[in-house]
Design an enzyme around this catalytic site. Structure first.
Site, PDB file in Angstrom:
ATOM      1  CB  SER A   1      -6.430   0.981  17.835  1.00 21.78           C
ATOM      2  OG  SER A   1      -6.491   1.236  19.216  1.00 21.78           O
TER       3      SER A   1
ATOM      4  CG  HIS B   1       2.745   3.678  11.010  1.00 22.73           C
ATOM      5  ND1 HIS B   1       3.145   2.701  11.881  1.00 22.73           N
ATOM      6  CD2 HIS B   1       1.871   3.071  10.147  1.00 22.73           C
ATOM      7  CE1 HIS B   1       2.555   1.566  11.563  1.00 22.73           C
ATOM      8  NE2 HIS B   1       1.774   1.752  10.534  1.00 22.73           N
ATOM      9  N   GLY B   2       1.715   4.707  14.128  1.00 19.61           N
ATOM     10  CA  GLY B   2       0.425   4.304  14.691  1.00 19.61           C
ATOM     11  C   GLY B   2       0.666   3.500  15.950  1.00 19.61           C
TER      12      GLY B   2
ATOM     13  CG  ASP C   1      -2.102   0.967   0.976  1.00 14.75           C
ATOM     14  OD1 ASP C   1      -2.133   1.619  -0.091  1.00 14.75           O
ATOM     15  OD2 ASP C   1      -2.961   1.065   1.865  1.00 14.75           O
TER      16      ASP C   1
END
Lengths: 135, 477
Positions: B376, B400-401, B95
């Site tokens: 999340s 990034h998360g 992606d």
């Protein structure tokens, strides 16, 4: 049909067992369709696919990548495949139906078929496959 | 922490040369002791594998959201010298330019809280999930312009305002895009998907700014306490996936041609300046541009919905910033005291350029680049700012998360989508998705705590906390 989803943190890992490479590839194909489109898939529309590759792992990745492409671009959801592998050439006669958002939206898009952790091996009981789908 | 890994500082760890055969540099990652229990051997092996690639500079790096991926680990960062180094799709991912952007609004929590009609309208307007098709008419010539001009094409076509482009990484497009190296198959996949969100962890979320850590930076970014925002997380859709698949195959041949030894086929690569390397870079940049245009199209749809429902002006919803977290870039960094152009791969990692960086627009130069970290589902997201420490330690990169810790199989076995939806609703968060499965797959429990992850990057100093955003409603693929 003999495949199961193995625990993997980020992606979908599939393990399949079969007596022949043809059946092993069919299991991988069915697993891919189930991950993306769920279990409610009918047959009817047929499509033939031919793939040639340099080795057995690439043959599988190329075949599954081609399936992802056809399914997305032609709006088809497959439920069956009759696969014949001769050497490093594969012919698959696929059967499926048109994508129906009401029945086929419960899965997860597969972004790609990964070579990481890809294993195709033969033992006394037949063939075993581990493959990772990036979701 | 895992055996064979050495602590080199607070929240800093080294994977020494020799952890896997052929390492050219050590691995380095940032993780707290408490997050260490979630670390997988597979992820550290992948971090070490990256260190075997030719031309890698200083370290193979990973951020605290590190987890087991394919090729590079998720959270992986590596810089390569242009003359000796390689470029690999395994360091970018399928992606390409999966990324995230944040739009602010003049609305406050009471305007949006409990508004199921808003979430339903967004779910109707933004195509999501498997088979989601664009409602916008994107012609093949439009697609060509999307790949070359990215978000610029979208703004020129009326899907945004010029100011949006100032607030995009790279101004919303990579100039090195070469659409000739994008296959017809990839283009066929790209046409119907412009403006679609996709599935998996992609989402569009209405949020409220619930805490400000750095008032000066928040003001510059346009964020204030109690303000409602919209966060959009998605990427280059089937076009980017196909580019990765196609070029992985081409680069496998190149790996053999240039006699590069790799420990994982997913790390297929070519010298950056070889014809094969340049072709992949051009196609990857074209896909990255498609992703920026895609997020701009979704922004346009979102603004239209909000403008209509709340009688807002389109211009009342400015973009804070848009960041890519799966991409390779040619950037200038200080290597052994000298400015040098290098190829930085970020796979599940965010650029975090510090104050004074030439890449930043004048209005952000003093503060540093806004870094947007999605949490999340049901947990906080964060805005941080880039730092000079990031420039020194991580080639201007941060997390990034949150990073997954529970597999999808386990999530489906242990968690019910219906229960999670009900639980989140009690907490004031409306969730809308195509299926309960999609919700169970992405439940808060399957991720590391986003608080803990951002605290690590804040304490290490590779980005600094600016604001916390709490979810009010989310649409998922």
């Amino acid at each position: 049909m003999s495949f199961e989803e193995i625990s993997h943190t980020a992606d979908v890992k599939i393990r399949a067992r079969a007596l022949t490479p043809d059946a092993l590839f069919t299991d991988a194909f069915l697993a891919l369709m189930q991950v993306v489109y769920g279990t409610d898939r009918k047959d009817g529309i047929t499509k033939e696919v031919r793939i040639d590759s340099d080795n057995i792992e690439s043959l599988l990745c190329d075949f599954l990548s081609e399936i992802l492409f056809i399914a997305e671009v032609e709006g088809l959801v497959f439920s069956q495949a009759d696969i014949t592998i001769e050497g490093l050439s594969l012919t698959a006669v696929l059967s499926g139906e048109s994508f129906d958002p009401l029945r086929h939206s419960s899965g997860t898009e597969v972004k790609g078929v990964s070579y990481s952790g890809l294993v195709i091996e033969k033992d006394a009981n037949g063939y075993i496959l581990d493959i990772l789908f990036d979701v | 922490m895992l055996d064979g890994v050495l602590q080199t500082g607070v929240n800093e760890w080294e994977v020494p040369v020799g952890y896997v055969p052929g390492m050219r540099v050590p691995g380095k990652f940032f993780l707290s002791e408490s997050l260490g229990s979630t670390l997988e051997t597979g992820a550290i092996e992948q971090l070490a594998n990256v260190a075997t690639l030719p031309g890698i500079i200083r370290h193979s790096l990973a951020m605290p959201d590190i987890h087991w991926g394919y090729g590079f680990p998720i959270g992986g960062v590596a810089a390569f010298s242009l003359d000796e180094g390689v470029i690999s799709p395994g360091g970018v991912g399928f992606d390409i330019n999966c990324g995230v952007r944040l739009i602010t609004t003049p609305l406050v929590q009471k305007d949006i809280a409990g508004r199921r009609d808003l979430i339903e309208e967004l779910f109707r307007a933004v195509p999501t999930g498997v088979g989601g098709k664009s409602t916008l008419r994107i012609s093949p010539p439009d697609l060509e312009r999307m790949m070359v001009k990215g978000a610029n094409w979208a703004v020129d076509t009326g899907y945004g305002v010029r100011r949006d482009l100032i607030r995009c990484e790279d101004g919303g497009y990579m100039k090195q895009a070469d659409s000739r190296t994008v296959s017809e198959k990839a283009k066929q996949r790209g046409v119907p998907q412009g403006g679609t969100l996709g599935s998996g962890n992609h989402f569009l979320e209405m949020q409220v700014v619930s805490e400000i850590f750095d008032p000066e930076a928040a003001e510059v970014f346009g964020l204030s306490l109690g303000q409602c925002c919209c966060m959009i997380h998605c990427g280059s859709r089937g076009l980017g996936h196909q580019v990765c698949t196609d070029h992985l195959k081409l680069l496998e041949t190149a790996t053999k041609k240039y006699q590069i030894s790799i420990p994982d086929r997913q790390l297929a690569c070519a010298p950056i300046l070889s014809p094969e390397g340049k072709d992949y870079f051009g196609a990857m940049a074209a896909s990255a541009n498609y992703a920026w245009a895609n997020r701009q199209l979704i922004t346009h749809t979102t603004r239209q919905v909000l403008a209509k429902m709340f009688r807002l002006e389109y211009e009342d919803m400015p973009l804070v910033y848009d960041v890519a977290h799966n991409v390779a870039k040619i950037e200038e960094h200080t290597i052994e005291g000298k400015q040098q152009k290098v190829c930085v791969h970020r796979k599940g990692a965010t650029r975090a350029f510090g104050p004074g960086s030439d890449e930043l627009p004048a209005e952000l130069k003093k503060i540093g680049q806004p870094v947007i970290i999605p949490g999340s589902m049901g947990t906080s997201s964060f805005v941080l700012r880039g730092t000079r420490t990031a420039m020194e330690k991580t080639f201007g990169s941060t997390c990034h998360g949150a990073g997954r810790i529970m597999s999808r199989t386990q999530a489906k076995k242990n968690l019910s989508g219906k229960d999670i939806t009900a639980h989140l609703l009690k907490a004031g968060i409306i969730v809308r998705a195509h299926s309960d499965n999609a919700i169970a797959d992405e439940a808060p429990e399957v991720y590391k705590s986003s608080d803990e992850v951002v605290n690590v990057v804040h304490e290490v100093g590779i980005s600094r906390l600016v604001a916390r955003l709490s979810p009010l409603g989310v649409i998922k693929g």
